[in-house]
Design an enzyme around this catalytic site. Structure first.
Site, PDB file in Angstrom:
ATOM      1  CD  GLU A   1      -6.862  -0.147   0.935  1.00  0.00           C
ATOM      2  OE1 GLU A   1      -5.776   0.043   0.347  1.00  0.00           O
ATOM      3  OE2 GLU A   1      -6.953  -0.876   1.952  1.00  0.00           O
TER       4      GLU A   1
ATOM      5  N   GLY B   1      -7.512  -4.749   6.823  1.00  0.00           N
ATOM      6  CA  GLY B   1      -6.916  -3.815   7.769  1.00  0.00           C
ATOM      7  C   GLY B   1      -7.686  -3.691   9.077  1.00  0.00           C
TER       8      GLY B   1
ATOM      9  CG  HIS C   1      -6.863  -3.010  -2.926  1.00  0.00           C
ATOM     10  ND1 HIS C   1      -7.470  -2.271  -1.945  1.00  0.00           N
ATOM     11  CD2 HIS C   1      -6.201  -4.012  -2.295  1.00  0.00           C
ATOM     12  CE1 HIS C   1      -7.169  -2.795  -0.768  1.00  0.00           C
ATOM     13  NE2 HIS C   1      -6.401  -3.855  -0.951  1.00  0.00           N
TER      14      HIS C   1
ATOM     15  CE  LYS D   1      -3.679  -2.680   2.007  1.00  0.00           C
ATOM     16  NZ  LYS D   1      -4.950  -2.715   2.716  1.00  0.00           N
TER      17      LYS D   1
ATOM     18  CB  SER E   1      -7.103  -9.256   8.919  1.00  0.00           C
ATOM     19  OG  SER E   1      -7.525  -7.905   8.954  1.00  0.00           O
TER      20      SER E   1
ATOM     21  N   GLY F   1      -0.988  -5.384   5.812  1.00  0.00           N
ATOM     22  CA  GLY F   1      -0.236  -5.005   7.013  1.00  0.00           C
ATOM     23  C   GLY F   1       0.893  -5.955   7.373  1.00  0.00           C
TER      24      GLY F   1
ATOM     25  CD  GLU G   1      -7.343  -8.018  -0.810  1.00  0.00           C
ATOM     26  OE1 GLU G   1      -6.334  -8.412  -0.228  1.00  0.00           O
ATOM     27  OE2 GLU G   1      -7.507  -6.836  -1.169  1.00  0.00           O
TER      28      GLU G   1
END
Ligand code: PGA
Length: 246
Positions: free
Chosen positions: A95, A170, A93, A10, A208, A230, A164
């Site tokens: 986002e 996240g 994605h 990211k 996650s 992450g 996802e």
């Protein structure tokens, strides 16, 4: 099929921290049984290309323009990614869908641009919490994948899919292995209807994924790897996920 573990950095990293992260991954590398990639911010493609050259880690981008070239300020084309040895490009994605208004049609065109440049698109699909609670998970992921299948026809076996669930990204909330497998099976069936080679399409789970839950997720029949956010920023965690993929 050999599993694929792809890190999605990211908008994180710096010239200095990228060196430290890649070096830590390489020094912790043992006999990896899976394919490994890192999807890095565009300005660092050249740097990370150098860092991972001849290491067995593949380079990925996090997005690609839907346009081939021209007056599209700020965009990065597939051929530019190709110039830096980019093997994968994440497209669609959540986002990007959420903050940049990317529609299913735009995502499908991005996948097409990547494929045309010899880059494997990692096509992300996934439902929001509201969609899941409304019982619409299957409908949403199938609609998202259908657009990519429709636009990319016979090339569809060349893509990677990443499931996802938006509510798991996240948040520390992971889909249970059973929940994830259920959706992966739906996606596999949809790919089977489109290509005779559906069994060689990697369907990654993302949201996650971490050192503690990776092994169970990766043991599911239709989970062929992970797209890791992450936990890919910490070498020890990413190495544990890689070790769980065999
Ligand atoms: P996360 O992100 O692992 O931090 O949840 C995954 C992703 O967005 O690709």
């Amino acid at each position: 099929m050999k599993k694929l573990i792809a890190g999605n950095w990211k908008m994180n990293g710096s010239a200095a921290s990228n060196v430290a992260l890649v070096q830590a991954l390489l020094s912790g590398a043992s006999d990896w049984k899976c394919s490994v990639a890192v999807c890095v911010p565009a300005p660092y493609l050249a740097q990370v290309q150098g860092l991972v050259a001849d290491t067995g880690i593949d380079l990925g981008a996090q997005d690609v323009s839907q346009h081939e070239s021209g007056a599209f300020t700020g965009e990065v084309s597939a051929s530019m990614l190709q110039d830096f040895g980019t093997r994968y490009a994440i497209v669609g994605h959540s986002e990007r869908r959420q903050y940049h208004g990317e529609t299913d049609a735009v995502v499908a065109t991005k996948a097409q641009r990547a494929l045309a440049a010899g880059i494997t698109p990692i096509v992300c699909v996934g439902e929001t919490l509201a969609e899941r609670e409304a019982g619409r998970t299957e409908e949403v992921v199938k609609r998202q994948l259908a657009a990519v299948i429709h636009t990319n026809g016979h090339c569809i076996s060349e893509i990677v899919v990443a499931y996802e669930p938006v509510w798991a990204i996240g948040t520390g909330k992971t889909a249970s292995p059973e929940q994830a497998q259920q959706v992966h099976a739906v996606l596999r069936a949809q790919l089977r209807a489109a290509t005779a080679h559906a069994d060689r399409v990697h369907i990654l789970y993302g949201g996650s994924m971490n050192a503690a839950n990776a092994a169970q997720l990766l043991s599911q029949a239709d989970i062929d790897g992970g797209l890791v956010g992450g936990a890919s920023l910490k070498a020890a965690d990413f190495l544990s996920i890689i070790a769980a993929a065999h």
